[in-house]
Enzyme design. Sequence first.
Site, mmCIF file in Angstrom:
data_model
loop_
_atom_site.group_PDB
_atom_site.id
_atom_site.type_symbol
_atom_site.label_atom_id
_atom_site.label_comp_id
_atom_site.label_asym_id
_atom_site.label_seq_id
_atom_site.Cartn_x
_atom_site.Cartn_y
_atom_site.Cartn_z
ATOM 1 N N GLU A 60 0.821 -1.224 0.000
ATOM 2 C CA GLU A 60 0.000 0.000 0.000
ATOM 3 C C GLU A 60 0.845 1.261 0.000
ATOM 4 O OE1 GLU A 60 -0.714 -2.619 1.996
ATOM 5 O OE2 GLU A 60 -2.772 -3.208 1.484
ATOM 6 N N HIS A 129 -10.013 -4.273 11.394
ATOM 7 C CA HIS A 129 -10.735 -4.191 10.123
ATOM 8 C C HIS A 129 -12.064 -3.458 10.244
ATOM 9 C CE1 HIS A 129 -7.759 -7.035 8.876
ATOM 10 N NE2 HIS A 129 -8.325 -7.274 7.712
#
Lengths: 325, 332
Positions: A60, A129
Amino acid sequence: MRTIQFREAIAEAMSEEMRKDERIYLMGEEVAEYNGAYKASKGMLDEFGEKRVIDTPIAELGFAGVAVGSTMTGCRPIVEYMTFNFCLVGIDQIINNAAKIRQMSGGQFPCPIVFRGPTASAGQLAATHSQAFENWFANTPGLKVIVPSNPYDAKGLLKAAIRDDDPVIFMESEQMYGDKGEVPEEEYVLPIGVAEIKREGKDVTIVSFGKIIKEAYKAADELTEEGISCEIIDLRTVRPLDQKTILDSVKKTNRLVILEEAWPFGNISTEITYQVQSQAFDYLDAPVEKINTADTPAPYSPTLLAEWLPNKDDVIKAVKKVLYK
Amino acid sequence: MKKITKQTYLKWYEDMLLWRKFEDKLAAVYIQQKVRGFLHLYNGQEAVLAGALHAMELGKDRMITAYRNHVQPIGMGVDPRRVMAELYGKATGTSHGLGGSMHIFSKEKRFHGGHGIVGGQIPLGAGMAFGDKYNNSDAVTLCYFGDGAARQGSLHESFNLAMLWNLPVVFICENNGYAMGTSVARTANHEDIWKLGLGYEMPSEPCDGMDPVAVAKAMDKAISRARKGGGPTFLEMKTYRYRGHSMSDAQKYRTKDEVEEYKKIDPITQVLDVIKSKKYATQKQIDEIDARVKALVKECEQFAEDSPFPEKELMYDAVYEQKDYPFIPHKL
C-alpha cells in the site's frame, strides 16, 4: 428508472470517466484480474486493458506513492484500497505527499488523485478491520473527503472526485456494495461539499453520513408513528463540510442529533457540535447529542459488536432526549 | 556518453564551486538567523550531482531527492537567486516561501523536490517514471535518497514495483556515511547498500561518489538502460558530507581526522587538479571563475534580502486547485 447495485455505480463512474480521459488509470490490489475484491471494478480490465487497470502486489505504501508520483507527470490515478484500514501502512503517502505537494511546491504540482475503498465496520471483522478514519483525513488540509450512502450519490460524487484537481478520499462500505438504488442511465455529476436533506422534518435535525445513516432512517420511521418529525441530512462530503445546510436546518428545528460510526473523541460529530454551538447557539433548545461507536477497539463477539455499534434505538433515545420526551 | 572535455571540467569546477559557496553562504546567514528551520548542506557530495548532470538529458529527465536539496535545482537550471529567496521565506522563492530549505521544486526544470520525510520520496520517484512510461515518454527519473532512507520499507516496495513494471528510473543512494549521527555500520548487518537491489534482480553497483568522472560513467550506463526500456538501476554513491547532518549537529559521532581524510579527495580539488595539470585554464582564468561565483552568491543573498515576504492569502491559495475552497475561518 433503472436500479443498480452500489458496486455497479462505482464501476460505472470510473469507466465513464476513463472512456473520456486517457490520463485516468485504476490501481490496487485485485482490481484487474479478480475484478475487484468487492467487484467494484468488474469488467474494467476487459474494457481498458492492463495498462490502465493495474493489479498491484500487497504494497500500500509503494503503490500509493507511485500513484502520487505519477500525478507530477500528468496522470490522474484512482487508487483502490481493499479497505482504508490497510492504507495505514502507507498513510505517509496520503498525508505527507498527496495532501501537501501542491502547497510545498508553491502551487506547481497539483495532485489530482482519488483514493477509494471501504471504511468502518463490516460485520465481525474485529479491531483492525472495523475502523473509520474519516476524521483523520478530514483533519488534513489539502484533502477532500467524500462518504456516500447510496448508489446514486456514489456515482455522481465519484465522477466529481475523479474530475477534481485536488486529492480526494472516497470512502465506501463492504456492507453497501450490494445495496440497490435508482441510478439514471443519463450522465450526471454531483457537487463535492454539498449535503442533502434526505428527509424533511420539523422537530429535530439528524445529521449523518455513510452506511450508518440507514439507522437514522429506521429511527425516523418509528418516530413518525409517535408523531415526531425528523429532518435527516446526509453530509455526503465531510471535508469541506456543508455547514450552511446543517445550520439552516438547526435554525428551523432547534434540535440536533449527530449519528456517526466513529470513535467518539474528536470526530466529525465533535466538529459539527462546535460549529453549531458557535454559530446557532441562540437557536438551540437542547444540548446537541452525538451518537458514535464505543470508545474502544471494535470487538469480535456478536453481542459485544452490537453493543459497540450505534443503532436505531440509540437514535430514537437521542431524539427523545433532545425533545425532552 | 557525451565526451568529458576541457569544457566539462571547467563547467564542473564552476558549478561545484558555486554549490559549495552557495551552501557556505547559507550556513553564514543561518547563523545570522536570516534563514531558519532545518538546514542540510551538500558540501562534499558535489561530484554525485555534477556527474549525474553530465549524463542527464536536461529538459526531459526528472530528478527527485530528499531534504539535502538546495543545489540540485540550481544544477538543473533553476535561478539560484530564487532558491536563496525560498530559504529566506520570501515571495520570490521557488515555492514563494511556503517550502523552505527542505522543499525546493521546479516544475519547469523537472526538479520534483525536496522531500522532508526520510524515504517518502522513493515511491514518488518510481511514480514519476511510471507516469513517463504511461505517457509514452522516454524521459528517465533520477531518484535520490540517503543511506538512512535505505533502511525504510518504502525503498523495498519501490524497488519491487519498479522492477515488476520495468520503470525508467535510476535509484541513487548517496551514502555519506551517516544517517544523522548513526553510521551505516550501525544500521544493518552489512555496509554494502548497493546489494539491496540484488534481491530484486535490479542491476546494482557501488560507485566512487567523490569523482565526477566515475559518477558520470555509472549514471550514463544506468540512464541509457532506463531510456532504452531496460528498467531500473540501483547505484550506491560512496560520498561524504563535511558539515553536520544539519546545522544543529555537534558531530560527536566522528573525528576531525576522518573529515580531513575525505577533504584530501574533495571533488572540487580533484577537478581543479586536472584543470591545472592538463592546463585547461590559466590561474587568471581560474581566478575569474572564482570571482564570478563569489559575485553570483552575493547577488543571491542580495536578491533574497531585498525580496518581499509573501502575502497572507498565499497560505490559503496554495493548498487546493479549487479557487473558492471554504476554509474554516481563522482568528477572530
